[in-house]
Write a protein that holds these residues in place. Structure first.
Motif, short mmCIF file in Angstrom:
data_model
loop_
_atom_site.label_atom_id
_atom_site.label_comp_id
_atom_site.label_asym_id
_atom_site.label_seq_id
_atom_site.Cartn_x
_atom_site.Cartn_y
_atom_site.Cartn_z
N ALA A 148 0.82 -1.20 0.00
CA ALA A 148 0.00 0.00 0.00
C ALA A 148 0.86 1.26 0.00
N PHE A 149 1.84 1.31 0.91
CA PHE A 149 2.64 2.54 1.01
C PHE A 149 3.60 2.70 -0.16
N ARG A 150 4.08 1.56 -0.69
CA ARG A 150 5.03 1.69 -1.80
C ARG A 150 4.33 2.01 -3.11
N SER A 151 3.01 1.85 -3.16
CA SER A 151 2.31 2.19 -4.39
C SER A 151 1.61 3.54 -4.30
N THR A 152 1.91 4.30 -3.24
CA THR A 152 1.27 5.61 -3.07
C THR A 152 2.35 6.69 -3.11
N PRO A 153 2.10 7.76 -3.84
CA PRO A 153 3.10 8.85 -3.83
C PRO A 153 3.21 9.45 -2.43
N LEU A 154 4.43 9.76 -2.04
CA LEU A 154 4.66 10.32 -0.70
C LEU A 154 3.83 11.57 -0.46
N ILE A 155 3.72 12.40 -1.48
CA ILE A 155 3.03 13.67 -1.32
C ILE A 155 1.56 13.45 -0.96
N LEU A 156 0.98 12.37 -1.51
CA LEU A 156 -0.40 12.02 -1.20
C LEU A 156 -0.51 11.57 0.24
N VAL A 157 0.48 10.78 0.70
CA VAL A 157 0.48 10.29 2.08
C VAL A 157 0.57 11.46 3.04
N ILE A 158 1.40 12.45 2.70
CA ILE A 158 1.53 13.63 3.56
C ILE A 158 0.19 14.37 3.66
N PHE A 159 -0.43 14.58 2.51
CA PHE A 159 -1.74 15.23 2.48
C PHE A 159 -2.75 14.46 3.31
N TRP A 160 -2.76 13.18 3.05
CA TRP A 160 -3.74 12.29 3.64
C TRP A 160 -3.67 12.33 5.16
#
Lengths: 242, 219
Positions: free
Chosen positions: B63-75
């Motif tokens: 899950a985390f490796r298929s998500t852009p970091l910037i999206l994770v930060i936003f999220w």
């Protein structure tokens, strides 16, 4: 002390052990030989539960190795094992290699463990190597440290898995000398080896394996003397001519 | 053009930039330590004999490796306050996001490191009577981490650069601080040149360290 009763083992569809039975009495030295792939190493690893087996039973000092609920760490701590490639822990000094299990398993304090370690290093002639790391030692020296490490647990029996196969010829004898001394002191030993000189000198019995079966299990002088199976004869003639 | 080049603006605002750099260091440090600790747990789960543990850890990493970091930060910036029920501040949300994100990457590095330890070494530990956990802790992990040091550091350098992405939630890290000064004093070229040089120097020194360690640990 060690009984192996009709032990069979499969790797997937391939049968590596086929109803192997033998026993080792207290103080006895048994050499296991046979061509490579015959199951010798696998058998010896079954005895301290490093390899599981599917059929049969192995008991060490009355404790069943394969049974559910057997405290394997406790059982293994009472059986020393020496590996083909020494398997010293490269990130620890020689001294720490010998102290680790003493402190973690036998709950000896650091001073006791250190004292026992130095005593054993003296015995294998390597007391001056204690502060070094394994990589700084020759193969023969590493294997002698490995023997000291196993003996530090005060085992009731010792298993050797081809202890000299990875050594340069000039180092084989320094390891065999330590093993001969150990045998003469009355240690119960099971030794997988092709060193027939060692077998003749100290073994009470020789077990010959081929194709996962124990083909011969005889007193040493009988094994090297007169009647025996054809396969064992062929094997012996191959390794003794060198 | 260079007549208008005012390097003094950097010196005048050095304290603001230094405050930003401290946030960057804090973020990098927490994400490295937290990521390696949690990553180790994840790696042990992935390698566990218990299917449930390895499945859960595996999906987490995917899950985390298929998500852009910037999206994770936003999220995490928007979602964590909702989950917790109160605002937790941009710093904490970003610290959590980075730690959880990096843990997925560290997990894979650590897993490879653990798998690089040969089976006979584990057998040697078990044969001495050590339990599985004692063998993992005293024999497998110390050797695995020694082998991994260069890769872990390389990941840390990438992480150090990635922390600049907190720009998107307005947390005042080094880059955001420089950006604020640049906008306020209208000195964009000077400030961005300075930040580029600083990032370059720190990462370059880091990679020199990696090379040194690689030579030192090579067996």
């Amino acid at each position: 002390m060690i009984t192996v009763d009709k032990v069979s083992k499969w790797f997937g569809d391939f049968q590596v052990l086929d109803k192997c039975s033998t026993r080792v009495a207290k103080g006895e030295v048994v050499v296991i030989c046979g061509p490579s792939g015959s199951g010798k190493s696998t058998l010896i690893k079954c005895i301290n539960g490093l390899e599981p087996f599917q059929q049969g039973a192995i008991t060490v000092n009355g404790i069943s190795v394969g049974a559910e609920g057997t405290n394997l760490p406790k059982l293994r701590a009472s059986i020393g094992m020496v590996f083909q490639n020494f398997e010293l822990f490269p990130h620890m000094t020689v001294l720490d290699n010998i102290c680790l299990a003493q402190t973690k398993v036998l709950n000896r304090n650091r001073a006791e463990a250190g004292e026992r370690a130095m005593q054993l290093l003296n015995r294998v002639g390597l007391a001056d190597q204690a502060p070094k790391h394994p990589a700084q030692l020759s193969g023969g020296q590493q294997q002698r440290v490995a023997i000291a490490r196993a003996l530090a647990m005060d085992p009731i029996a010792m298993l050797f898995d081809e202890p000299t196969s990875a050594l340069d010829p000039e180092m084989i004898n320094e390891v065999l000398d330590v093993m001969v001394k150990l045998a003469l002191e009355g240690m119960t030993m099971m030794v997988v080896t092709h060193e027939m000189g060692f077998a003749r000198k100290v073994a009470d019995r020789v077990v010959f394996m081929d194709g996962g079966r124990i083909e011969e299990d005889a007193k040493t002088d009988e094994f090297f003397g007169a009647p025996r199976g054809e396969r064992a004869q062929m094997f012996l003639s191959k390794i003794l001519t060198h | 053009m260079f007549g208008a080049f005012d390097y003094q603006v950097v010196i005048r605002n050095l304290h603001i930039l230094w405050d930003g750099m401290q946030i960057t260091f804090l973020l990098t440090g927490v994400a490295i330590v937290g990521g390696i600790l949690f990553g180790t747990v994840l790696a042990l789960m992935r390698l566990s004999r218990f299917m449930v543990l390895s499945f859960v850890a595996g999906r987490y990493v995917d899950a985390f490796r298929s998500t852009p970091l910037i999206l994770v930060i936003f999220w995490f910036y928007f979602a964590v306050p909702i989950v917790v029920g109160q605002p937790i501040g941009d710093l904490y949300s970003v610290l959590i996001a980075f730690t959880l994100f990096e843990a997925a990457y560290y997990c894979e590095i650590i897993r490879a490191g653990i798998q690089s330890i040969r089976m006979p070494q584990i057998h040697a530990g078990l044969a001495l009577g050590l339990t599985r956990w004692q063998t993992t802790k005293n024999i497998v992990l110390p050797q695995a981490f020694r082998n991994m040091v260069p890769v872990l550091l390389t990941q840390a350098i990438v992480l150090f650069q990635d922390t600049s992405l907190v720009y998107v939630v307005g947390l005042k890290d080094f880059l955001t601080a420089a950006d604020l000064v640049a906008a306020r004093d209208n000195r964009v070229v000077e400030l961005y040149l300075f930040t580029a040089i600083v990032y370059f120097l720190l990462c370059w020194l880091g990679s020199l360290l990696v090379k040194r360690l690689q030579r030192q640990y090579a067996i």
